[in-house]
Design an enzyme around this catalytic site. Structure first.
Site, short mmCIF file in Angstrom:
data_model
loop_
_atom_site.label_atom_id
_atom_site.label_comp_id
_atom_site.label_asym_id
_atom_site.label_seq_id
_atom_site.Cartn_x
_atom_site.Cartn_y
_atom_site.Cartn_z
N THR A 189 0.86 -1.18 0.00
CA THR A 189 0.00 0.00 0.00
C THR A 189 0.89 1.23 0.00
O THR A 189 1.97 1.21 0.60
CB THR A 189 -0.85 -0.02 1.28
N ARG A 217 -14.89 -6.17 0.56
CA ARG A 217 -14.10 -5.77 1.74
C ARG A 217 -13.36 -4.45 1.51
O ARG A 217 -12.74 -4.23 0.48
CB ARG A 217 -13.10 -6.89 2.05
N ASP A 220 -8.69 0.05 5.96
CA ASP A 220 -8.61 1.36 6.61
C ASP A 220 -8.20 2.48 5.66
O ASP A 220 -8.52 3.65 5.89
CB ASP A 220 -7.58 1.31 7.74
#
Ligand code: ASP
Length: 324
Positions: A189, A217, A220
């Protein structure tokens, strides 16, 4: 107005996890260094010319989204259905404006779409096909499925596609039953935070999420206050790690609150959340953070984090392994 004691600063990350010398060879170290440096160069050039923290963050993240080394944009992991569904968020600390997208497909640079949501949608958070419709209406650059094909991430997915496990792009062996350790070596990420010469700060995060993720899904990263947050009065934060505990701990906003309501320093607030509160609920990962004077910190509870920093004092950091 420029302030002499303020340091123009850009920090980036390319994911945290079990990043140790044991899983990296010299060639990989060189590839990641070059990729992080390219992102820093592009983002910092904007700050250097007097541009905004927001634009620097979008630029630094876009460069990493274009690089298949990272689990974002082009290098995004595969879902249970073998698709690439991406999440991204952007926040402007000067006015608390924010834009985010989740579960978007075929968007070349999800962080650019997040900025468009912030500026022109009248909303903060768009998802799935609706976000795609908005992207088309705004002329956001799209890319075909083949653009997002990445062999190593496809192989990661093939290994677990017949199970109901999800897998972090990070290696994380202790994430309870639903998550498998990652046998591969790819992490990633991406995120950036910046402080410009006017004292405005911004944060952004972009991800493909977790391999084999199901049911739409969302982690955060695109959730304002969890993986991404910016407020000139406190800090700009971009997180990376196992998204579920970061969501439950509302990590980025909690750090801001510790600074705003309890007067903690940036460093102490980050340590409290990442090394104590998050650990207590089994959360692994880390973050990058900056405040409106250009003070900054990298904070992790995992073995390493791909990361970089440059500021107007001429300081530059590109590193992967643990922080001492
Ligand atoms: N936090 C991201 C998620 O859970 C993953 C990561 O940071 O690598 O979607």
């Amino acid at each position: 107005m420029a302030n002499d004691s303020r340091l123009t600063t850009l920090l980036i990350h390319g994911g945290a996890g079990n990043i140790t010398p044991a899983i990296m060879n010299k060639e990989q170290e060189a590839d990641y260094s070059a990729a992080l440096k390219e992102s820093l160069d592009a983002g910092y050039a904007i700050l250097h010319k007097g541009g905004s923290a927001l634009d620097a963050v979008v630029m630094a993240i876009s460069v990493m989204e274009d690089n298949p080394l990272f689990n974002a944009g082009r290098g995004s992991v595969f879902t249970k259905k073998g698709l690439n569904e991406m999440d991204a968020a952007l926040m402007d600390g000067s006015n608390l404006a924010a834009g985010a997208v989740a579960g978007v497909r075929n968007i070349k640079n999800p962080i650019v779409l997040a900025k468009e949501v912030m500026l022109h949608s009248g909303h903060v958070f768009l998802s799935g096909s609706g976000a795609g419709e908005f992207a088309l209406s705004q002329g956001i650059e799209m890319a075909p499925d083949e653009y997002f094909f990445n062999e190593s991430r496809y192989d990661q997915w093939l290994e677990i596609r017949h199970t109901n496990y999800t897998q972090l792009d990070h290696k994380a062996d202790n994430l309870k039953g639903h998550v498998l350790p990652n046998p591969g070596e790819k992490f990633g990420t991406v995120g950036a935070v910046a402080c410009d010469q006017y004292g405005n700060i911004a944060a952004g995060t972009s991800t493909g999420g977790m391999t084999n993720k199901r049911f739409g899904r969302i982690g955060d990263s695109p959730v304002i206050g969890a993986g991404t947050y910016a407020n000139n009065a406190t800090c700009a934060i971009s997180c990376t790690g196992h998204g579920e505990p970061f969501l439950r701990a509302v990590v980025a906003h909690d750090i801001s609150c510790l600074m705003e309501y309890k007067g903690l320093s940036l460093q102490d607030a980050c340590n409290t959340v990442i090394k104590d509160k998050l650990v207590k609920i089994g959360g692994e990962g880390g973050l990058i953070a900056v405040d409106a004077l250009g003070n900054y910190t990298f904070c992790i509870n995992s073995a390493g984090m791909y990361r970089g920093m440059r500021n107007s004092e001429g300081k530059e950091v590109v590193a992967f392994y643990g922080l001492d």
